[in-house]
Each structure stands twice: as structure tokens, then as C-alpha cells.
Design an enzyme around this catalytic site. Structure first.
Site, mmCIF file in Angstrom:
data_model
loop_
_atom_site.group_PDB
_atom_site.id
_atom_site.type_symbol
_atom_site.label_atom_id
_atom_site.label_comp_id
_atom_site.label_asym_id
_atom_site.label_seq_id
_atom_site.Cartn_x
_atom_site.Cartn_y
_atom_site.Cartn_z
ATOM 1 N N GLU A 128 0.830 -1.212 0.000
ATOM 2 C CA GLU A 128 0.000 0.000 0.000
ATOM 3 C C GLU A 128 0.860 1.255 0.000
ATOM 4 O O GLU A 128 0.510 2.256 -0.622
ATOM 5 C CB GLU A 128 -0.930 0.008 1.223
ATOM 6 C CG GLU A 128 -1.966 -1.091 1.212
ATOM 7 C CD GLU A 128 -3.000 -0.911 0.109
ATOM 8 O OE1 GLU A 128 -2.605 -1.038 -1.074
ATOM 9 O OE2 GLU A 128 -4.160 -0.654 0.419
ATOM 10 N N THR A 181 -5.459 7.967 -5.457
ATOM 11 C CA THR A 181 -5.536 7.983 -3.997
ATOM 12 C C THR A 181 -4.754 9.170 -3.434
ATOM 13 O O THR A 181 -5.218 9.867 -2.526
ATOM 14 C CB THR A 181 -4.968 6.672 -3.416
ATOM 15 O OG1 THR A 181 -5.664 5.591 -4.017
ATOM 16 C CG2 THR A 181 -5.167 6.604 -1.917
#
Lengths: 307, 307
Positions: A128, A181
Site C-alpha cells: 500500500e 488515492t
């Protein structure tokens, strides 16, 4: 066991009032991966279909997560990974998380499970970090633990698996627009009013209570986000309409999945979740934006071995 | 039934991570009240012992709460109230809430329960408005519902009763110094960092999950307040020492009760709660501040009729 094929679920992070802490795993959409032990050390991505993503180990989320696991392991071999992406990158339903979590979960199986789920979350978080610049856990935790998960704390990392009521279904629509994101984090303010904070933790408390007591009304009343949705929803065309139509169609609640652009709704029962899907679909058909749509029960197992 | 005598429990509001939303009711400390139907309309406080507080109806929290109930009732008589205060005003364990909640709860009994617990909370909140300038519900809700309560939302008012693990005990020490609720609200900042907010709702979620699963370890890890305690604890002499000694003595967690100055700890089992009491006591004995101390199980009934 020398090789394993796994299903790696898509996930919804935040879940309205649980920004950065709550997530849930889906059942009807996810990646598939084959992970194979090799005598050669290190991680090699040998195949990647379905999405145009880097295959170089250090540039691939599964590769990076796998390396994090290997660094803590006394295993002296390595792994080959084949990734069959079904989740679109940038869709906001945990595409990178599925690959990162699936890789380390499969490796752990092949090694005889030396690591706990919590340790696997830590390894997957490195994927991530590569994908978004932030090592968040709210997608990898539900992928690995299954069901609803709460990341109570990051320092130290503390993940709590929360009860998932059996009649709870998710509808997720992914409008085919791209929001990074990192961009959607950038527009967030770094301070919030105490008043909004109180409303947010009141709702999170209500949602957790509703999940344990399987009180669908309470779950619905609690699915409200005073902090992030008002800001991020601006980036998603048609958001307000999708939300209002979903609620009209009987959804318990509706919000942004992760950092978007996907929009999720939770419903009691699959028939209702399908009606919500129809309502969502109609909005984007009218606007003229392409979309994918999924109706799914909550996946309480998380990642699993498939044939 | 023409008259009724009730026990009105002291309460701990906030409970570390649940600022303005969470509260719990105590068992071993509370006021007593006698409420009697009268043919004369209105509310009259006929007796008030234990504390020096106003007896004029509009200046008394029980009076004001009672008037709020009467305004919504078709009862054409009134009530007399005798108040036997055992909870010190300004102690931070819901002294005003006990009187306000006890009055309306008893009246509702005498009228044949026309009002729901939620409606009683609304009436009692008018007493809180008189006492502190803010119609907060985090003390009156646990007094009326019993156990742990979550005020999920104020608009509309939504109160959720949360499971109370049977082995959970509270220790509360009240150093004999005065902090006004209005003062302790004044020093709070109106904005918080998003980062602290995330930690806070992560902990609140963890606490609610821990209460439902009776996971004492999780309850303990979640009893941390990043928002209010760092500011308000400055007003309470010896707070840091009381907290560190309580944790050393085995408390699951320790924090400010309501707006202080009382300090509470939660423990697993009464013996541990008593050890924590000894540890707290020692701190204030050394400093030379007088104190009251209570060890109590969680009162899951709330207000109750006594002989």
C-alpha cells in the site's frame, strides 16, 4: 505444498464514518493469484493479466509485500507470482490491497503459516505504501481477516475483526473515471472541527454497535460521514444523485468506497442490494458515464484457496 | 401509585475516547429522591439535603427537567420532589444529571410510563442545560438506560445501550477541588487535527467492540483519549500520577470522569478495582488533597425504585 491459487477479495475502506480505520471484504469480486515456491531467492512476478501494471518486483505491490515477508522469514527460497487482476486499479475497492494481501497470505500458507494475520497485514501495508505513498491498512486488513475490520491503532498496529450481520449486502458502482488515492488525500483538510469529530465518533460507535447487535436500522442511521465525504464527493460526478437514489431504493446507507471513485451502499438482503444496483446504474446511464457494478454479500473468510 | 422513592446513580461521562457521546452508570453511589403526585399543578422542590443547591423550581435541575416533562404530558396535576443528594455537585460524576434524570424517571413511573426512555433523556437534558449551559446527554442517558450508553447523535437524539461486561468495575476518586463544567469546556479547542480524530474514533470503535465481545484487553487498549484529556488534565492536580499508579495497579484504563475533577479507572474484577482505589488514594494522601473514593460495578439497571 509447492504452489497455491488464491482468491483475493476487493474491499471497501472507510465505510462512511470509519475514515482510515474501517473496512470490509467483498465476495463477488476479487483478483486471483498463483504463488509458487522457488529454490531461487527473492520474488518474481512471472505473469500479470487484466491490468497494465509493472511486473518488476520492486515496482509491484505484491512483489514489495512479498519482500517484506521474506525479510522476516528464515525461509531460504523464494516465490514466483502469477497475478490475474479482476479488480481495476484506481477503482477505490482495494485493487492494490488485494494483490499485496493475497501474495503474503499465499506465501504464509506455503511456508506452514509461521506468521499471524496481523503480521501479514504489516507486510501487505508495504504494498500500500508503494501504491499510494501511505502504508494504510484499511483495505489489506479486511482482505486478510475477512468481514468487517477495525484498525484501532497504527502504533502499535491493532486490528479488530468485527461481527458481520448475515443479511448485510454491498452494492458497489465504479464510474470509469480516474481519481488517484494521493490526489484524493491531498484535498482533505488536516484539521476538523471538534463538533464534526464528535458526530463522527458517535456514528462509528453506533455502526460498531449495530454490527454486533445486527440492528440494521442502527447501521443505517450510523452510515454518515461528516468529515471526508463532503470534500471528496466533489471529485465524483453524480455522487449526490447516486446516493439519494440508493437511499430511495432502500439502501441502509451509501458513501464513497475508499478514496473513490467507486460508491458503495449497504442493504439488508440481496434483493434490496440489487434494487439499489438498478438505481445506481440508472444514474450513470443518464449521465453517460461507463461503469462496473457489483452486488456482494460480506465475505467473512477473506482471502481463500481456490482450485 | 401516588409517591415513589428512587435511587439515581452517579455516572461517568466521556469514558476516555468517547468525548460527548459515551457514558456509564455506577452502582455504589447515587442520589435518592422521593417524588409525589399533587393535585396542584407544577413542580415543587419540598426538601433538599446533602448539598447547598437552589430549591426554586426554575433554578433546580430536577425542577426544570420535571417542567419539561409536564409540558409534554396531558397530566393535569403536579409533583413534589424531595432530593437527598449523595453525589457532590461539581464532582464530575453526574450530580446534576442524577437529579434531573431521577425526577423525570420517577414522574414517568407515577404517570404509568407514557414516555420512552429516549423522551426522558430529552426532558432531563433541560436540567443539564440549566446546570452547565449545554444540554448534554452523556450523563443523563446512562442514568436512565443503565449500563454503557452511546449518544450516537443529538439531532435527532439517538441513544444506544451498549453491552456491559459483567466483570467490569469502576474506581472513581474525587479530589476536593472545584472545576466548573463551563470552565472545563471553555479551555477545549474548537478544532482538532484529523490525525487525532482518526485515533480517537479508532479507539471508540475498539472500546465498543471490546464491550460487546467482553474482551478486557481490547477495552484497556482502547481507553485512550487524544483530544480532551491532554488539555483538561492540566486542571486536575496529580492527574498524571493517579493515572500512572492506577495502570501500575492493574487498571485497564484511567481517565477524567466527565469534565473532572473526578478521575475514573476501569478494572477487570472487584479485587483489582479495590487495588486501584488504594493506589489512587495514596497519591492524594501524599499530595495532601482530600478526596472521596468509590468502587462500583457497572449499574446495568440505571435509576430504580427503592423502599
Amino acid at each position: 505444498m509447492e504452489a497455491i491459487k488464491v482468491f483475493c477479495p476487493a474491499t471497501i475502506a472507510n465505510v462512511s464514518c470509519g475514515f482510515d480505520v474501517l473496512g470490509l471484504a467483498l465476495d463477488s469480486v476479487g483478483d486471483e493469484m498463483v504463488v509458487r515456491k522457488t529454490t531461487e531467492k527473492g520474488i518474481k512476478i512471472t505473469k500479470l493479466t487484466g491490468q497494465d501494471l509493472p511486473m518488476e518486483t520492486h515496482q509491484n505491490v505484491a512483489g514489495v509485500a512479498g519482500l517484506a515477508l521474506l525479510a522476516e522469514s528464515d525461509y531460504d527460497g523464494g516465490f514466483e507470482i502469477e497475478i490475474y487482476k479482476k479488480i481495476k486499479a484506481g477503482s477505490g475497492i482495494g485493487s492494490s490491497a488485494a494483490s499485496a494481501a493475497g501474495a503474503v497470505w499465499a506465501m504464509n500458507q506455503l511456508l506452514g503459516k509461521p506468521f499471524s494475520n496481523l503480521e501479514l497485514v504489516k507486510f501487505a501495508m508495504e504494498g500500500e505504501r508503494l501504491a499510494s505513498g501511505v502504508a494504510h491498512a484499511d483495505n489489506v486488513a479486511p482482505a486478510i481477516f475477512g468481514g468487517f475490520t477495525l484498525v484501532r491503532s497504527y502504533a502499535p498496529l491493532d486490528v479488530v475483526k468485527i461481527n458481520s450481520p448475515s443479511e448485510l449486502f454491498a452494492t458497489v458502482i465504479h464510474p470509469q473515471i480516474e481519481i488517484k488515492t494521493s490526489d484524493s488525500r491531498k484535498i482533505l483538510k488536516t484539521t476538523i472541527s471538534l463538533e464534526d469529530g464528535i458526530k463522527q465518533w458517535g456514528n462509528l460507535g453506533g455502526l460498531i454497535a449495530g454490527l454486533y447487535t445486527e440492528d440494521y436500522g442502527l447501521i443505517g442511521r450510523s452510515l454518515e460521514d461528516f468529515i471526508v465525504e463532503p470534500i471528496r464527493s466533489i471529485l465524483i460526478p453524480g455522487f449526490d444523485k447516486v446516493k439519494s437514489e440508493s437511499l430511495l431504493a432502500g439502501a441502509l446507507g451509501c458513501g464513497i468506497s475508499g478514496s473513490g471513485p467507486s460508491i458503495f451502499a449497504l442493504s439488508q438482503g440481496e434483493p434490496n442490494a440489487k434494487e439499489v444496483a438498478n438505481a445506481m446504474r440508472e444514474v450513470y446511464q443518464k449521465i453517460g458515464i461507463d461503469y462496473d457494478i457489483h452486488v456482494s454479500k460480506i465475505n467473512i473468510e477473506g482471502i481463500k484457496i481456490i482450485k
